[in-house]
Write a protein that holds these residues in place. Sequence first.
Motif, mmCIF file in Angstrom:
data_model
loop_
_atom_site.group_PDB
_atom_site.id
_atom_site.type_symbol
_atom_site.label_atom_id
_atom_site.label_comp_id
_atom_site.label_asym_id
_atom_site.label_seq_id
_atom_site.Cartn_x
_atom_site.Cartn_y
_atom_site.Cartn_z
ATOM 1 N N PRO A 63 -9.692 0.926 -20.778
ATOM 2 C CA PRO A 63 -8.894 0.476 -19.638
ATOM 3 C C PRO A 63 -9.583 -0.671 -18.900
ATOM 4 N N ASN A 64 -8.801 -1.477 -18.179
ATOM 5 C CA ASN A 64 -9.384 -2.374 -17.179
ATOM 6 C C ASN A 64 -9.691 -1.531 -15.948
ATOM 7 N N LEU A 65 -10.875 -1.735 -15.378
ATOM 8 C CA LEU A 65 -11.288 -0.939 -14.219
ATOM 9 C C LEU A 65 -11.669 -1.853 -13.057
ATOM 10 N N TYR A 66 -11.470 -1.356 -11.843
ATOM 11 C CA TYR A 66 -11.637 -2.183 -10.643
ATOM 12 C C TYR A 66 -12.311 -1.379 -9.528
ATOM 13 N N TRP A 67 -13.077 -2.103 -8.704
ATOM 14 C CA TRP A 67 -13.568 -1.556 -7.439
ATOM 15 C C TRP A 67 -13.004 -2.409 -6.311
ATOM 16 N N TYR A 68 -12.319 -1.739 -5.366
ATOM 17 C CA TYR A 68 -11.807 -2.387 -4.174
ATOM 18 C C TYR A 68 -12.499 -1.785 -2.948
ATOM 19 N N ARG A 69 -12.568 -2.576 -1.882
ATOM 20 C CA ARG A 69 -13.064 -2.063 -0.606
ATOM 21 C C ARG A 69 -12.021 -2.328 0.472
ATOM 22 N N GLN A 70 -11.889 -1.350 1.358
ATOM 23 C CA GLN A 70 -10.964 -1.472 2.474
ATOM 24 C C GLN A 70 -11.763 -1.277 3.750
ATOM 25 N N GLY A 95 -8.854 -1.281 9.340
ATOM 26 C CA GLY A 95 -7.745 -2.112 9.796
ATOM 27 C C GLY A 95 -7.409 -3.284 8.901
ATOM 28 N N ARG A 96 -7.855 -3.223 7.655
ATOM 29 C CA ARG A 96 -7.611 -4.363 6.769
ATOM 30 C C ARG A 96 -7.000 -3.898 5.463
ATOM 31 N N GLY A 97 -6.500 -4.848 4.713
ATOM 32 C CA GLY A 97 -6.027 -4.567 3.359
ATOM 33 C C GLY A 97 -7.192 -4.438 2.406
ATOM 34 N N LEU A 98 -6.877 -4.346 1.156
ATOM 35 C CA LEU A 98 -7.908 -4.136 0.155
ATOM 36 C C LEU A 98 -8.457 -5.452 -0.379
ATOM 37 N N GLN A 99 -9.746 -5.458 -0.616
ATOM 38 C CA GLN A 99 -10.423 -6.618 -1.175
ATOM 39 C C GLN A 99 -11.025 -6.233 -2.515
ATOM 40 N N LEU A 100 -10.730 -6.995 -3.541
ATOM 41 C CA LEU A 100 -11.285 -6.737 -4.863
ATOM 42 C C LEU A 100 -12.752 -7.125 -4.885
ATOM 43 N N ASP A 138 -21.782 -2.626 4.790
ATOM 44 C CA ASP A 138 -21.251 -2.018 3.570
ATOM 45 C C ASP A 138 -20.360 -0.813 3.865
ATOM 46 N N SER A 139 -20.320 -0.373 5.099
ATOM 47 C CA SER A 139 -19.451 0.755 5.463
ATOM 48 C C SER A 139 -17.999 0.424 5.177
ATOM 49 N N GLY A 140 -17.266 1.433 4.697
ATOM 50 C CA GLY A 140 -15.849 1.213 4.423
ATOM 51 C C GLY A 140 -15.323 2.252 3.454
ATOM 52 N N PHE A 141 -14.101 2.023 3.052
ATOM 53 C CA PHE A 141 -13.428 2.925 2.117
ATOM 54 C C PHE A 141 -13.356 2.216 0.772
ATOM 55 N N THR A 195 -3.632 -8.957 -5.190
ATOM 56 C CA THR A 195 -3.824 -9.530 -3.859
ATOM 57 C C THR A 195 -2.957 -8.728 -2.904
ATOM 58 N N PHE A 196 -3.566 -8.241 -1.830
ATOM 59 C CA PHE A 196 -2.888 -7.342 -0.903
ATOM 60 C C PHE A 196 -2.562 -8.026 0.420
ATOM 61 N N GLY A 197 -1.470 -7.567 1.054
ATOM 62 C CA GLY A 197 -1.230 -7.871 2.451
ATOM 63 C C GLY A 197 -2.054 -6.940 3.320
ATOM 64 N N LYS A 198 -1.952 -7.134 4.645
ATOM 65 C CA LYS A 198 -2.751 -6.337 5.562
ATOM 66 C C LYS A 198 -2.102 -5.017 5.943
ATOM 67 N N GLY A 199 -0.868 -4.815 5.514
ATOM 68 C CA GLY A 199 -0.244 -3.524 5.708
ATOM 69 C C GLY A 199 0.680 -3.427 6.900
ATOM 70 N N THR A 200 1.628 -2.485 6.809
ATOM 71 C CA THR A 200 2.535 -2.139 7.902
ATOM 72 C C THR A 200 2.439 -0.650 8.126
ATOM 73 N N LEU A 201 2.132 -0.257 9.345
ATOM 74 C CA LEU A 201 2.041 1.161 9.680
ATOM 75 C C LEU A 201 3.421 1.682 10.054
ATOM 76 N N LEU A 202 3.941 2.599 9.250
ATOM 77 C CA LEU A 202 5.273 3.163 9.494
ATOM 78 C C LEU A 202 5.157 4.529 10.151
ATOM 79 N N THR A 203 5.832 4.675 11.276
ATOM 80 C CA THR A 203 5.925 5.952 11.970
ATOM 81 C C THR A 203 7.341 6.481 11.812
ATOM 82 N N VAL A 204 7.473 7.753 11.479
ATOM 83 C CA VAL A 204 8.780 8.386 11.363
ATOM 84 C C VAL A 204 8.918 9.400 12.486
#
Lengths: 110, 115
Positions: A31-38, A41-46, A85-88, B104-113
């Motif tokens: 498989p192709n494998l990836y590590w992302y960090r979030q 309050g931000r989107g994901l970064q490859l 380096d903290s994050g998800f 490539t990701f956007g920054k997201g939308t928080l949805l509340t129901v």
Amino acid sequence: SQTIHQWPATLVQPVGSPLSLECTVEGTSNPNLYWYRQAAGRGLQLLFYSVGIGQISSEVPQNLSASRPQDRQFILSSKKLLLSDSGFYLCAWSVDNTIYFGEGSWLTVV
Amino acid sequence: AQTVTQSQPEMSVQEAETVTLSCTYDTSESDYYLFWYKQPPSRQMILVIRQEAYKQQNATENRFSVNFQKAAKSFSLKISDSQLGDAAMYFCAYYVEGSNYKLTFGKGTLLTVNP
């Protein structure tokens, strides 16, 4: 069926300590494998991706490294952690033109 | 540079109602795949729906459907009959064919129901 496992789920590490996050895929080969960090309050970064054993591509310069010692194993490492380096961290894999994610690992550097 | 813009940081909807989340993207490529992912409080990233850019027909998955406008580079997600379990952060993302599936990701939308 195909599954992806990631561990540990949560990690609290002091600044300057090493890091090892592991990801394993089951039910497929090469498989192709990836590590992302979030970051908060931000989107994901490859961070890294791999198309095969020993083949690692880095997307952003940083304090982290990745390795793929086996076909279905992908490891994210650091020799000395920084506060930044903290994050998800999320491992992912691609199949049928779609990307699926693992459960993620919370890393807090203190 | 490839970018994804989600102009609504937060949205809310009443249970059983319909809500639409917006997404625009920027690429000069013609072959790409678009996705909506859902991230509930557990933080796991769950695939909601996928759209191939070469397909004119909009993708649907049960209560989830998209409005894909290729010329406008727009990819909105419609959630019908909203349920409490739909509450989450929603991310729009895409990758270009031949890019090794790098999203490539956007920054997201928080949805509340709201019940």
